[in-house]
Design an enzyme around this catalytic site. Sequence first.
Site, PDB file in Angstrom:
ATOM      1  N   HIS A 107       0.820  -1.202   0.000  1.00  0.00           N
ATOM      2  CA  HIS A 107       0.000   0.000   0.000  1.00  0.00           C
ATOM      3  C   HIS A 107       0.863   1.265   0.000  1.00  0.00           C
ATOM      4  O   HIS A 107       0.692   2.163  -0.828  1.00  0.00           O
ATOM      5  CB  HIS A 107      -0.917  -0.037   1.236  1.00  0.00           C
ATOM      6  CG  HIS A 107      -1.828   1.131   1.352  1.00  0.00           C
ATOM      7  ND1 HIS A 107      -1.486   2.269   2.055  1.00  0.00           N
ATOM      8  CD2 HIS A 107      -3.044   1.362   0.833  1.00  0.00           C
ATOM      9  CE1 HIS A 107      -2.479   3.135   1.973  1.00  0.00           C
ATOM     10  NE2 HIS A 107      -3.446   2.619   1.231  1.00  0.00           N
TER      11      HIS A 107
ATOM     12  N   CYS B  83      -1.305  -2.561 -16.484  1.00  0.00           N
ATOM     13  CA  CYS B  83      -1.453  -1.442 -15.558  1.00  0.00           C
ATOM     14  C   CYS B  83      -0.875  -1.759 -14.186  1.00  0.00           C
ATOM     15  O   CYS B  83      -1.077  -1.002 -13.254  1.00  0.00           O
ATOM     16  CB  CYS B  83      -2.917  -1.032 -15.439  1.00  0.00           C
ATOM     17  SG  CYS B  83      -3.960  -2.343 -14.820  1.00  0.00           S
TER      18      CYS B  83
HETATM   19  C1  PEP Z   1      -2.674  -5.168 -10.375  1.00  0.00           C
HETATM   20  O1  PEP Z   1      -3.062  -6.079  -9.677  1.00  0.00           O
HETATM   21  O2  PEP Z   1      -1.708  -5.274 -11.165  1.00  0.00           O
HETATM   22  C2  PEP Z   1      -3.307  -3.849 -10.335  1.00  0.00           C
HETATM   23  C3  PEP Z   1      -2.945  -2.890 -11.153  1.00  0.00           C
HETATM   24  O3  PEP Z   1      -4.253  -3.645  -9.402  1.00  0.00           O
HETATM   25  P1  PEP Z   1      -3.988  -3.414  -7.849  1.00  0.00           P
HETATM   26  O4  PEP Z   1      -2.546  -3.134  -7.676  1.00  0.00           O
HETATM   27  O5  PEP Z   1      -4.844  -2.266  -7.466  1.00  0.00           O
HETATM   28  O6  PEP Z   1      -4.430  -4.688  -7.249  1.00  0.00           O
END
Ligand code: PEP
Length: 851
Positions: A430, A806
């Site tokens: 986080h 992403c």
């Molecule tokens: C991922 O899991 O790669 C993502 C972009 O989502 P998060 O980091 O919010 O789980």
Amino acid sequence: MPDTLRQNQDRDVTLITPTAPISAPTHGGRAKCLQRLVRLDLPVPRTVALSFGTVHRIAAGEMPDVRKILAQFPVGVLLCVRPSSEDPDWGGPGSVLNIGMNDAAFVDLSDSIGAEAASALYTRFVQAYAIHVARLDPDVFEEIAGSGQEALSEVLRCYEEEAEEPFPQDPAVQLAEVLRSMARAWEGTTARLLRQAKGAPVDAGLGLIVQEMALGLGLGERGSGVLQLVNSDTGLRQITGRYLSQSQGREALESGEAALYMERDPRGPSLEELEPEAFETLKHYVALMREKLRAEMQIEFTIENGRVHILDGVRVKRSPRAALRIAVRLAEDGIISRQEAVMRVEPRGLSELLHRQIDPEAERDVIGRGVAASPGAATGRIVFSSSEAQASAARGEPCILVRRETSPEDVRGMHAAAAVLTERGGMTSHAAVIGRGLGLPCVVGAARMGFRLHDKLLLAEDGRRFREGDTITVDGTSGQVLAGAPRMIEAALDDAFHIFMSWADAERDIGIRANADTPADATTARNFAAQGIGLCRTEHMFFEADRITPMREMIFADCPKDREAALARLLPMQRADFIELFRIMEGMPVCIRLFDPPLHEFLPSDRAGLRDLAEALDLPVSDVTRRVESMGEYNPMLGMRGVRLGIAVPEIYEMQARAIFEATLEASKEGAPVVPEIMLPLVSACREVELVRTRIDAVAAAVRNERGREFDYSLGVMVETPRACLRADEIAQHAHFLSFGTNDLTQMTYGLSRDDAGRFMSHYVQQGVFAEDPFHRLDADGVGELIRIGVERGRRGNGGVMLSICGEHGGDPDSIAFCRSAGIDYVSCSPFRVPVARLAAAQLAIKDKIG
Ligand code: PEP
Ligand code: MG
């Protein structure tokens, strides 16, 4: 040895002339550079180059005919031997100077420079030879005190005693021993590991050059120095260097610095001592080298009887900001092409320009280390809670938020802090994700420090104690935590930066978007020329004080009616969020991911929070505590989160969809029509997409109906479970786009908790289990194979599907290379990593173009 072999070997000892067969891959960068200087007709002392092959054979015990090397030079001159690795940055053994110094040379030199200086020079040579060549006990030689002939006699006596033979007088013996020791030093394990750490291949070769020394000891103006025309830190035009004229040089000679070869330190004694004519000549040479060698160079020179000699030329040392400005100026002056300028800056170095950094020259009192999770450095007073961070910000005092780990409740504290330090977590924890989003320096997983939060105490790795209010510095670029406030250098987003990035964009063939959740993120994304938002994590919008309470009411609602009431309060806030994002992005694509995390992440975890919530809900604390506990999951990352919430509690996604559509209509009134992209997280089955899509389509129809206006939107799927990769074919039939969430995909492919991996990752990397933290650099073999399968099957299911990634890997140059080769359309990364991604992508495209 057969004759032909010996002939080849002799050819590997080459006098550097304009036409001699010398190249960097066979003789090293220094030899090649010297040849270029010879071609430019610069006054380079006579130099012989030994090839990698020759040096390798010397290390194996086959010495070339040293007398033939000596025969290349006038009788009686002193020589130096210097390393010439393929890339000068890989280093090499230290140079050895004044070879040939012996009793006879001492007598001659005493006549020209005096007995004192000649003694100092000879003493120094014997010392260096004893320690670095004959490998005798350094303590014995370093301890020799005194000066002049006394010291010389003593050093020669010590040599004879330690080596059990007199100091060698024959220059051929001296030279052979120097060559052997330097060749062997290169093959040693430590030297190999050191250069490999700088990017050298395992089998990198070493060349050596043997050069006549131009001692700068004549009768006229004489001395030695270094000179360059730019500042190594800023890249701005500035003549820097140093010069020791012989009046100072004699002192240096007497103190034993006989070589007159300067360290490459651009500071130091000034150039003012130089005669104007010699100074002009030197500047002219450096400018000529800049033009012909197509790089800013530093020269090492001596002046002897007023005559200039150029001993060596190297590319100037360059900070990343200097590298960028130098590259831009070389291209603007027509010396290199724009493409070449783009290739000359290391993408990872760019992040140094985007943030404040600790001055590389500053002293570092390191008190701990962790994962370098978000670059940049900041100094502040220690605080141990988010509320303290906010109070500190209100007082205008920069603070460092120190937590075991951060949770959504800390986001406001993070906003208020100058940097964050946590005991736990890795690259995708986080604190790391939010830190990068905010451009906030962040070090996580500093587990070897002591985090005694109850005692408001932070313990350094060496046991020193730091209390609340003490000043520390977090360096998110190196992962270090430092005591006090070292000197900083500011971010450098100047004209040169913008010009350079526009050249990079002209080459790039893969899209770059930003992960942005807030207006501030979106603004940063625009400033860094992202081509849209590739991931807006909507849950981050619910952490604000005015939202967390209705959010919690929604989570606690007993019946659909109560839930709807709470959602109705959240709707206008979400709509306002989206309107703002759409406005900032001015018609660029904005990809909004619907709610992802487990709901209980929004519930308080400590007593005070539970009491506040009980008050807000008008319930007994015991009820609230029980409900919170009952919502706990054994494994929340694999539990009720992502699209599973969309199936089990559909009202949340319906509210979000409505907010997006209403914001779309609102923002489209003012400018370019907005076409939002809606993304479903943690999908593993095609049916999940079908069900949620039907509901979202229904919301869209309702909004169109109510408002009497049309709009478009696209719906996509986050591919972040292995099953979604395998079933991408059928999933893509229901989606306009697929975006690989490589954080969760890495977590699930390895079965490796992204929040806990920081604890043991360093062991794994140190012991070579993983070459790199797979949350940092995409694992091209395993996770990558799943992505390739997903790409191939996704395109098979829907030829027009748009593909992206992403996860945090989107900002990592190596991971971008993988994505490009896998046929991904764009990558999305934290806003502050966008320039790095733009440059990395441009370099990949250029490499392909130039073959
Ligand atoms: C991922 O899991 O790669 C993502 C972009 O989502 P998060 O980091 O919010 O789980
Ligand atoms: Mg995810």
